[in-house]
Design an enzyme around this catalytic site. Sequence first.
Site, PDB file in Angstrom:
ATOM      1  CB  ALA A   1     -16.537  -4.775  31.960  1.00 57.46           C
TER       2      ALA A   1
ATOM      3  N   GLY B   1     -11.316  -5.538  30.886  1.00 60.88           N
ATOM      4  CA  GLY B   1     -11.779  -5.243  29.533  1.00 60.88           C
ATOM      5  C   GLY B   1     -10.955  -4.151  28.870  1.00 60.88           C
TER       6      GLY B   1
ATOM      7  CD  GLU C   1     -10.862  -9.163  33.748  1.00 57.19           C
ATOM      8  OE1 GLU C   1      -9.699  -9.341  34.171  1.00 57.19           O
ATOM      9  OE2 GLU C   1     -11.114  -8.579  32.670  1.00 57.19           O
TER      10      GLU C   1
HETATM   11  C1  3H9 Z   1     -14.084  -6.795  33.298  1.00 57.63           C
HETATM   12  O1  3H9 Z   1     -13.431  -5.959  32.725  1.00 57.63           O
HETATM   13  C2  3H9 Z   1     -14.752  -7.936  32.590  1.00 57.63           C
HETATM   14  C3  3H9 Z   1     -14.241  -8.144  31.190  1.00 57.63           C
HETATM   15  O2  3H9 Z   1     -13.127  -9.019  31.196  1.00 57.63           O
HETATM   16  C4  3H9 Z   1     -15.201  -8.866  30.293  1.00 57.63           C
HETATM   17  C5  3H9 Z   1     -16.560  -8.363  30.128  1.00 57.63           C
HETATM   18  C6  3H9 Z   1     -17.368  -9.143  29.078  1.00 57.63           C
HETATM   19  N1  3H9 Z   1     -16.792  -0.181  36.680  1.00 57.63           N
HETATM   20  O3  3H9 Z   1     -11.176   2.385  43.087  1.00 57.63           O
HETATM   21  P1  3H9 Z   1     -11.473   3.828  43.065  1.00 57.63           P
HETATM   22  C7  3H9 Z   1     -15.573   3.292  40.270  1.00 57.63           C
HETATM   23  S1  3H9 Z   1     -14.364  -6.710  34.952  1.00 57.63           S
HETATM   24  C8  3H9 Z   1     -17.571   0.715  37.307  1.00 57.63           C
HETATM   25  O4  3H9 Z   1     -11.876   4.495  44.323  1.00 57.63           O
HETATM   26  P2  3H9 Z   1      -8.746   4.454  42.445  1.00 57.63           P
HETATM   27  C9  3H9 Z   1     -15.502   2.996  41.744  1.00 57.63           C
HETATM   28  O5  3H9 Z   1     -16.618   2.281  42.178  1.00 57.63           O
HETATM   29  C10 3H9 Z   1     -13.574  -5.207  35.471  1.00 57.63           C
HETATM   30  N2  3H9 Z   1     -17.113   1.550  38.266  1.00 57.63           N
HETATM   31  O6  3H9 Z   1     -10.302   4.700  42.387  1.00 57.63           O
HETATM   32  C11 3H9 Z   1     -15.421   4.378  42.330  1.00 57.63           C
HETATM   33  O7  3H9 Z   1     -16.736   4.924  42.339  1.00 57.63           O
HETATM   34  P3  3H9 Z   1     -17.183   5.901  43.504  1.00 57.63           P
HETATM   35  C12 3H9 Z   1     -12.099  -5.332  35.527  1.00 57.63           C
HETATM   36  C13 3H9 Z   1     -15.821   1.492  38.569  1.00 57.63           C
HETATM   37  O8  3H9 Z   1      -8.162   5.595  41.726  1.00 57.63           O
HETATM   38  C14 3H9 Z   1     -14.607   5.143  41.296  1.00 57.63           C
HETATM   39  O9  3H9 Z   1     -14.706   4.375  40.097  1.00 57.63           O
HETATM   40  N3  3H9 Z   1     -11.540  -4.148  36.074  1.00 57.63           N
HETATM   41  C15 3H9 Z   1     -14.961   0.584  37.958  1.00 57.63           C
HETATM   42  O10 3H9 Z   1      -8.305   4.143  43.816  1.00 57.63           O
HETATM   43  C16 3H9 Z   1     -13.156   5.305  41.666  1.00 57.63           C
HETATM   44  O11 3H9 Z   1     -12.621   4.022  41.980  1.00 57.63           O
HETATM   45  C17 3H9 Z   1     -11.361  -3.975  37.392  1.00 57.63           C
HETATM   46  O12 3H9 Z   1     -11.645  -4.860  38.163  1.00 57.63           O
HETATM   47  C18 3H9 Z   1     -15.490  -0.276  36.957  1.00 57.63           C
HETATM   48  N4  3H9 Z   1     -14.719  -1.174  36.299  1.00 57.63           N
HETATM   49  O13 3H9 Z   1      -8.489   3.122  41.611  1.00 57.63           O
HETATM   50  C19 3H9 Z   1     -10.788  -2.662  37.836  1.00 57.63           C
HETATM   51  N5  3H9 Z   1     -13.721   0.733  38.474  1.00 57.63           N
HETATM   52  O14 3H9 Z   1     -16.259   7.081  43.416  1.00 57.63           O
HETATM   53  C20 3H9 Z   1     -11.575  -2.123  39.000  1.00 57.63           C
HETATM   54  C21 3H9 Z   1     -13.821   1.726  39.375  1.00 57.63           C
HETATM   55  O15 3H9 Z   1     -18.604   6.192  43.187  1.00 57.63           O
HETATM   56  N6  3H9 Z   1     -11.139  -0.816  39.398  1.00 57.63           N
HETATM   57  N7  3H9 Z   1     -15.082   2.190  39.445  1.00 57.63           N
HETATM   58  O16 3H9 Z   1     -17.003   5.115  44.767  1.00 57.63           O
HETATM   59  C22 3H9 Z   1     -10.010  -0.586  40.120  1.00 57.63           C
HETATM   60  O17 3H9 Z   1      -9.245  -1.472  40.385  1.00 57.63           O
HETATM   61  C23 3H9 Z   1      -9.758   0.806  40.586  1.00 57.63           C
HETATM   62  O18 3H9 Z   1     -10.987   1.489  40.580  1.00 57.63           O
HETATM   63  C24 3H9 Z   1      -8.744   1.616  39.763  1.00 57.63           C
HETATM   64  C25 3H9 Z   1      -8.728   3.099  40.257  1.00 57.63           C
HETATM   65  C26 3H9 Z   1      -7.359   1.015  39.942  1.00 57.63           C
HETATM   66  C27 3H9 Z   1      -9.110   1.622  38.304  1.00 57.63           C
END
Ligand code: 3H9
Length: 690
Positions: A66, A105, A128
Amino acid sequence: MVQLTSMVDYEVDDGVAVLTLDNPPVNALSQGVRQGLKEGVAKAQADAAAKAILVYCKGSTFIAGADITEFSRGFVEPGLHEVLAAMDNASKPVIAAIHGTALGGGLETALCCHYRVAVASAKLGLPEVNLGLLPGGGGTQRLPRVVGVEKALQMVTSGVPVSAAEALETGLVDRIIEGELRAGALAFAREVIAAAAPLPRIRDRDDKLQGARADPLVFARFRAAIAAKTRGYLAPEYNIRCIEAAVNQPFDEGMKTESKLFMELMSGPQSAAQQYFFFAERQAGKVPGIDRDTAEIPISRVGVVGSGTMGGGIAMNMVNVGIPVTIVEVRQEALDRGLGVIRRNYENSARKGRISAADVEQRMGLVRGSLDLADLADCDLVIEAVFENMAVKKELFGRLDVIAKPGAILASNTSALDLNEIAAVTGRPESVIGLHFFSPANVMKLLEVVRGDRTSKEVIKTSMSLAKRIKKVAVLVGVCHGFVGNRMLFVRQYQAEQLALEGAPPHRIDKVLYDFGFPMGAFQMSDLAGLDIGWSAETSKGATVRERLCEMDRRGQKTNAGFYDYDENRKPTPAPVVQELYTEFAARAGITRREIADEEILERCILPMINEGAKILDEGIALRASDIDVVYVYGYGWPLYRGGPMHYANSLGLDRVVEKLRAYQQSTGSDFWQPSRYLVDLANRGGRFS
Ligand code: 3H9
């Protein structure tokens, strides 16, 4: 090709409707993606040319979850459930083509497809829990139906993703695509069309739930197994309850349970703190004035001076990612011991199955030991990890300046000393920086990068990048005694000592800090670090309880005695002699001992840290309040679900913090409690640390 929204395109490729998502950087499920998916599925359903639907992402990853930035902005239609239901109920096969990461998500979207294919490097998970949440898009109900209850419990409570290979083994993906993903996924889709098989929906399965139905104790066992690791956190327990619901309730009821518990977590303080921290961690890597155009110094060999616990740990960080290291010691015996410890650590990891026996040899092969500083001449970066003494460090830096090649970075691992004074003995102060690792250096995630007055931007950028390369989280700080982390710790330790003198037993103080969420209290931490840091028998005057304990050879865990007595399993029990010493020292200082309530203990340990943090911000030692929080969570075990000291202050209310500091100032008559100007100004304006 039709553009459905700014983030989703529709195109029919020889019988397959391809929905291409493009929402950089991580293809999060923002409103435009949800809308595009909804419209895309409807369009494909109505399109006679489309016999199957492929969900494919541009860029570096499949949907990573999400859009977390939307959580605080309020809900916008269409909701994720509506979109996912449309996919789940589609009458044409829906296939997810996964590369990069399918997280949260994103994986829930894939679980609503009839089939999933992935490239071999893909990772799939429900992280999450790291945001203080649970998967709210049906993940808790669908995942156990695919991978089984135990695996699902493990995945949702740890947040750790699985590899594509493991996903294939558990049935989470149907095929690994070798070669180009889009082409491979299209070929898979055409096979599905040709087979004309009924569409499998995960919600209709329950074969993998039978085991847990026959053995309901699986949940109790799992709770017990993760209890210590998840102490204080709400989300892991809520995730478990949802999986229980998947086992014990019909699918639609389970979905309702999931939604209810998701909303509870989402509106609670823990998730707010954990979401805040997600962005705080990423923000810490950004340094004003340093950008893509700032040059980096290539680091292909690192020198480490000192092979003690710190030096060895630092060296391990480097070789773990393939950077060769030269370790220099003064005596052969110490060098052998240091190298022996590194080897043993790797052998232990191999025994636990974390690395292979070949990895042990490969890593040891990257370590070169030497007794001659001149062997550091080919290093791009030299990190000293010698005795914490200014004269020793200055002498060493003077020598390193002569030996190191032009442009090489000279770094100090000092935890408190004046880096500018160290830099001044070299002819290259612009190449001198502090790299403050935390013990054990091969485990702790934090790296305080200390910028001296003359440290160059290139050296800062290189250090921040190196931290990322060795999988640390770097926080840039300025020079002052103890930098950010230790400076704030000093005031807490001082209060802990005062509280003990005034009558609170050390183990009570530790218990209050432990119950707050720290892994250990102030006195346990001192015992672990060693009470004799900076102490010597020759100069000891027995002027403090700590000095007296050292004189009694109670120097902490390593001597099985310090503030606590330790048994052979390192289990601590409060030591009566410590109580006697505090009573004696209190009497000598004219302090009347009294009962002290837990609330006062907590306030007196935590509020001074917040106040010191405000001073640090006022002086520009930290760039932002959230950086201080990153230091505390990753360097000192501050409970993540409380966000860090500055976030915690916000949650208390800054006016309340000021009020309490003033109350202690008045009751003690001590300026120690004087609220910082910065804090008072902020509180007066009704502001928050941001
Ligand atoms: C969910 O899904 C809830 C659902 O179950 C239900 C809903 C009803 N959203 O980490 P990075 C941004 S909860 C918005 O440096 P990497 C991050 O802030 C979500 N922004 O890159 C950064 O911005 P900036 C469950 C996001 O390559 C940029 O992307 N998912 C999101 O080292 C780069 O990020 C997670 O918890 C997001 N979801 O790692 C996954 N994700 O450049 C969370 C990232 O401006 N994300 N950004 O600082 C991660 O674990 C890592 O970002 C990922 C990439 C592994 C994907």
